[in-house]
Design an enzyme around this catalytic site. Structure first.
Site, mmCIF file in Angstrom:
data_model
loop_
_atom_site.group_PDB
_atom_site.id
_atom_site.type_symbol
_atom_site.label_atom_id
_atom_site.label_comp_id
_atom_site.label_asym_id
_atom_site.label_seq_id
_atom_site.Cartn_x
_atom_site.Cartn_y
_atom_site.Cartn_z
ATOM 1 N N CYS A 183 60.105 20.949 18.179
ATOM 2 C CA CYS A 183 58.881 21.999 18.588
ATOM 3 C C CYS A 183 58.440 22.056 20.045
ATOM 4 C CB CYS A 183 57.953 22.100 17.536
ATOM 5 S SG CYS A 183 57.168 20.842 17.292
ATOM 6 N N PRO A 184 58.319 20.935 20.477
ATOM 7 C CA PRO A 184 57.557 20.977 21.742
ATOM 8 C C PRO A 184 58.028 22.159 22.643
ATOM 9 C CG PRO A 184 57.771 18.768 21.290
ATOM 10 C CD PRO A 184 58.672 19.487 20.341
#
Length: 393
Positions: free
Chosen positions: A91-92
């Site tokens: 997700c970053p």
């Protein structure tokens, strides 16, 4: 309804499996996992500790591998044989807490996920990510369009790509997640939108039993009063803020930024760290009796995330907490998985029905085809009688 064992008739492979949040939910929805692929060694140890000792997971393989280097051929599956390819890609690249580099982030695994879809040709695809991928609308709109276009070129139809809130599915936490589901055309039309299924579960209700056990296990004088004070405070609130797992680049485990810690404080929880489990506690003053309230243990964080109590986490405390904090809530995965399972089941039955109808038409056609030309049976019988009479004479 939870389906496991023989009833789990549809297969699944999961990438970026982490500590198993999505896998647990899909397992409860009825999927039979063939493989769980994860790069983190501690998370793989967690998966093995739970999966290999549970016969209901069958021959599920836990594969410790870098997805960018992993070869789909190693799964031993023919194209089209797999029912579901699922995964929570990192997700970053899309997180509000990060730089939101999207496709320019080296951690973006959407391209590899799409490659595996092309290589395995599963009947269904499920991808989970942070809300930031869908909000704000303009930032990643072009990238989302590229993903959808790639799937449609492979004959997939988008069932939906929306944000689901974990609180709406029995998870005592605010945790919005972007969920993409795509299916082959013959299954797509059977998919139904996932509606909220549970009343809100509060932190007080979720942690009541475990928090009492912690205070009671310590046995300090007046523990009942401290426990009651915590419970009274927790009852004033509702669900927890989003658990934050963090990354290995940052320090020890805590419950998030200042705003999140303040929200935990209103629930009677100290967010300045993670407590040791009762059997390992060496500092009650720090873990239980801080003026800010008790800290959460890893097991309690897992409850907030929606994991079953039997699911165990490997590694040291900080590593275990990160696995929990970065997980996809199992109840949400289960809710989505049940809809995918139902669509696959309905599509399979429809294909079987059509096949049976086509077979019936073929049989009917064979029965109505005229018999080979030749004399009627009555003429054959008469000719044989005449032959016998001729021999007698």
């Amino acid at each position: 309804m939870t389906r496991t064992g023989p009833e789990a008739s549809f297969t699944s492979v999961e990438i970026c499996a982490g500590a198993g949040g999505q896998a647990v939910g899909l397992h409860m929805a009825g999927f039979r996992h063939l493989a769980l692929i994860e790069i983190d060694q501690d998370a793989c140890a967690t998966l093995r500790a739970n999966v290999e000792k549970d016969s209901s997971w069958g021959d599920c393989k836990v594969i410790n591998a870098d997805l960018k280097k992993f070869k789909s051929d190693d799964l031993g599956l023919k194209p089209g044989q797999l029912d579901l390819l699922a995964g929570g890609v990192p997700c970053p690249p899309f997180s509000f807490a990060g730089k939101q580099l999207g496709a320019d982030d080296e951690r973006d695994l959407f391209p590899r996920m799409l490659e595996m879809v092309a290589e395995l040709e599963p009947k269904a695809v499920m991808i989970e990510n942070v809300r930031g991928l869908l909000e704000p609308e303009h930032k990643f709109a072009a990238y989302r369009s590229e993903i959808v276009e790639a799937l449609e070129k492979m004959d997939y139809r988008i069932c939906y790509w929306r944000v689901l809130e974990a609180r709406d599915y029995g998870v005592p936490q605010l945790r919005p997640r972007a969920i993409l589901v795509a299916m082959k055309a013959e299954y797509h039309r059977h998919f139904k939108w996932v509606e909220p299924q549970h009343a809100v579960v509060t932190v007080a209700a979720a942690l009541r039993q475990s928090m009492r056990s912690r205070f009671q296990a310590d046995g300090s004088a007046g523990w009942e009063k401290f426990y009651k004070n915590w419970l009274d405070q927790a009852k004033l609130g509702s669900v927890a803020p989003t658990l934050v797992g963090g990354s290995k680049k940052h320090g020890g485990a805590d419950l998030g930024p200042t705003r999140a810690k303040e929200a935990w404080g209103k629930l009677g929880i100290c967010g300045l760290g993670v407590a040791n489990e009762p059997e390992e506690m060496t500092s009650p003053e720090r873990d239980l009796y801080s003026p800010r309230g008790p800290k959460l243990t890893v097991r309690q964080a897992a409850i907030i995330q929606g994991f079953p109590k039997t699911w165990k986490f490997s590694g040291r405390k900080t590593a275990a907490y990160r696995q929990v904090g970065n997980a996809f809530p199992p109840p949400v995965a289960k809710a989505v998985g049940e809809q995918i399972f139902a669509a696959l089941d309905a599509g399979k039955k429809e294909l079987e029905r059509r096949k049976a109808e086509d077979h019936g038409k073929e049989m009917l056609f064979d029965m109505t085809v005229p018999a080979p030309s030749g004399p009627p049976r009555s003429e054959l019988v008469d000719s044989r009688r005449n032959l016998k009479r001729a021999k007698v004479r």
